[in-house]
Write an enzyme that holds these catalytic residues in place. Structure first.
Site, mmCIF file in Angstrom:
data_model
loop_
_atom_site.group_PDB
_atom_site.id
_atom_site.type_symbol
_atom_site.label_atom_id
_atom_site.label_comp_id
_atom_site.label_asym_id
_atom_site.label_seq_id
_atom_site.Cartn_x
_atom_site.Cartn_y
_atom_site.Cartn_z
ATOM 1 N N CYS A 94 1.066 27.269 10.507
ATOM 2 C CA CYS A 94 1.976 28.401 10.272
ATOM 3 C C CYS A 94 1.838 29.439 11.400
ATOM 4 O O CYS A 94 0.788 30.047 11.568
ATOM 5 C CB CYS A 94 1.657 29.007 8.904
ATOM 6 S SG CYS A 94 2.321 30.634 8.662
ATOM 7 N N CYS A 105 0.895 33.046 10.553
ATOM 8 C CA CYS A 105 -0.515 33.154 10.141
ATOM 9 C C CYS A 105 -1.410 33.376 11.364
ATOM 10 O O CYS A 105 -2.434 34.040 11.288
ATOM 11 C CB CYS A 105 -0.972 31.886 9.425
ATOM 12 S SG CYS A 105 -0.054 31.547 7.936
#
Lengths: 311, 105
Positions: free
Chosen positions: B30, B33
Site C-alpha cells: 500500500c 502506508c
C-alpha cells in the site's frame, strides 16, 4: 480595431516572482487541503472493494500482483469559488483618454487588468472563477468554473469591455440594485471581489451599504477594491482656471474654478471615503483603495491573504 | 521506534498498556502506508516515554485487523485503557496525529 488584453503583462503580474516580492510565504498550490475525498489529486489510502460498486477505481496493478481487490482513494484539493464583479458604468471610463493602456490606465482598464491578473492566479490555483459585469443592470453573470476553456471565455469577456471603451457613454450606475441581484444569484459560499469606483447617489448611501451587507448575509467573503484616480478625483489636481465638468453618466454640466472648491471638495470626498471604509470594517469586508496611478502591486496580496484566512 | 505488533502480542503490548496507544494498520503493498509509516516511526521516537506507538501488518495479522473492522489502510487507531477512542483513516499530516495523541494524555 479590436483591442486585446496584453497577456504577457497579466502573466507577469501573477508570476511567482511578483508574489515573492510581496512577501507571500509558502507555495501557491496546496495552501489548503480538503478533508473530503474525491478521485482527483493525491493518493491517500486503499479501501477494500465492495462487490457491486464501480470498478473504475480498483487498483488493478495491486490486484495483478496480489489478487487483493482494493480501491484507490484520493485526497481532493478544495477549490475556492471566487466571483469577480466589475462596475462598467461610464464613470469607470474616467479619466477620458484615447488610448488607455496597462501603463496609462483609466479606471475601467485598471480594473480589467487587475481582474485578469487575479483570474490568472486563480486558474493556477484551480480556484473556480466567475465573472459578473454590471452598470445599472447585470450585463454578464457567468458560472464559476476552473477549467481553462472557461477562463479563456472570461478573458474574452474582459477583452470585449476593453473594446467598447467609447461605446459606453452615458451608461448609468445602479450599484445597490446590481449588487443585490448578484448576491441573490451566487448560490455557493464564495470569495466576492468587487471593482468599483462606488460612484452612486450619495443620498442613497445606505442602500449601497445594504447591498454590500447582502453578500455577508449569505456568508460570502468580500474584498472591495475601491478604484480611484486620486490625483484628479480626490485631490482635484487641475490647473487654476475655470473648468466645465461634465458628469459622464448623466451629462450634467458644472462650471467651476478648482481653487475655489478644492478644500470643500477634498473634505466631502474624504468623508465619503471614510464612511465607506467604516461601514466595510463593520461588515467585515476588506476595503482596499486602488489608485490607478499607483500600479497593480496592491491587488494580489489582499486576495491571497483573504484566501489563506478562508482555509 | 514503533513496536511491531502481531495477533499474538497485541493484547499484551497494546490493550494492557496504561499509556495511550496508537496503532498503524498497514500493508507492504500500500503506497499511502509507506507515507504514513515513517511519520508513525517519528512519533514513536518523540513519544517513546509517554505513549505506545505500534504498527500492525494487516496481511500477516488478519485477526486483529478483522476484530477492529479495518477495511481501509492506512488506518490509525487510538486506544486508551484498552478501548478504541479515536480513528484516523488515510495519509494525513503528522500534526493531525500528534494532536490526537496529545489530546489523550
Amino acid at each position: 480595431m479590436a483591442r486585446n488584453l496584453d497577456h504577457s503583462r497579466i502573466q507577469q503580474m501573477s508570476s511567482f516572482e511578483m508574489l515573492a516580492n510581496q512577501v507571500v510565504e509558502g507555495t501557491i498550490t496546496g495552501l489548503h487541503k480538503s478533508p473530503f475525498h474525491g478521485f482527483s489529486v493525491e493518493f491517500a489510502e486503499h479501501r477494500q472493494y465492495n462487490s457491486g460498486e464501480s470498478t473504475r477505481h480498483i487498483d488493478w496493478k495491486l490486484f495483478g500482483r496480489t489478487d487483493k481487490m482494493f480501491v484507490k482513494r484520493f485526497e481532493e484539493e478544495t477549490n475556492l469559488r471566487c466571483r469577480l464583479i466589475l462596475d462598467c458604468s461610464s464613470s469607470m471610463y474616467f479619466p477620458k483618454m484615447n488610448e488607455p493602456s496597462f501603463d496609462n490606465p483609466n479606471k475601467i482598464v485598471f480594473s480589467i487588468y487587475a481582474a485578469a491578473a487575479l483570474m490568472s492566479l486563480m486558474k493556477k490555483q484551480r480556484d473556480a472563477t466567475g465573472l459578473s459585469l454590471f452598470t445599472d443592470k447585470i450585463n454578464l453573470h457567468s458560472h464559476a468554473k476552473s477549467n481553462s476553456v472557461h477562463i479563456k471565455y472570461l478573458f474574452g469577456e474582459l477583452e470585449k469591455i476593453l473594446d467598447q471603451k467609447l461605446l459606453n457613454e452615458d451608461q448609468k450606475t445602479d450599484i445597490p440594485n446590481s449588487l443585490h441581484q448578484i448576491a441573490e444569484m451566487i448560490h455557493k459560499r464564495s470569495l466576492v471581489i468587487i471593482f468599483s469606483d462606488m460612484f452612486d447617489d450619495y443620498d442613497r448611501a445606505d442602500k449601497l451599504f445594504q447591498s454590500l451587507q447582502h453578500f455577508r448575509h449569505y456568508n460570502h467573503e468580500v474584498i472591495l477594491f475601491h478604484v480611484v484616480d486620486k490625483k484628479l478625483e480626490e485631490d482635484l489636481h487641475l490647473e487654476d482656471r475655470p473648468y466645465k465638468l461634465v458628469d459622464m453618466e448623466s451629462g450634467e454640466q458644472l462650471r467651476i474654478n478648482p481653487s475655489e472648491i478644492r478644500e470643500r471638495y477634498a473634505e466631502m470626498s474624504a468623508k465619503i471615503q471614510h464612511d465607506l471604509e467604516m461601514k466595510c470594517g463593520r461588515y467585515n469586508i476588506d476595503y482596499v483603495r486602488a489608485d490607478i496611478n499607483k500600479g497593480f502591486d496592491g491587488i494580489i496580496l489582499p486576495y491571497l491573504l483573504k484566501r489563506k484566512k478562508l482555509h | 521506534m514503533a513496536l511491531e505488533l502481531t495477533d499474538a502480542n497485541f493484547e499484551e503490548l497494546a490493550l494492557k498498556s496504561d499509556k495511550p496507544v496508537i496503532v498503524d494498520f498497514w500493508a507492504v503493498w500500500c503506497g499511502p502506508c509507506r507515507i504514513v509509516g515513517p511519520v508513525v516511526e517519528e512519533i514513536g521516537e518523540e513519544f517513546a516515554e509517554k505513549a505506545v506507538v505500534g504498527k500492525l501488518d494487516v496481511d500477516h495479522n488478519p485477526e486483529i485487523a478483522r476484530k477492529y473492522g479495518i477495511r481501509n489502510i492506512p488506518t490509525i487507531l487510538f486506544f486508551k485503557d484498552g478501548e478504541v477512542v479515536d480513528k484516523q483513516v488515510g495519509s494525513v499530516p503528522k500534526q493531525v496525529l500528534v494532536n490526537k495523541l496529545e489530546s489523550l494524555m
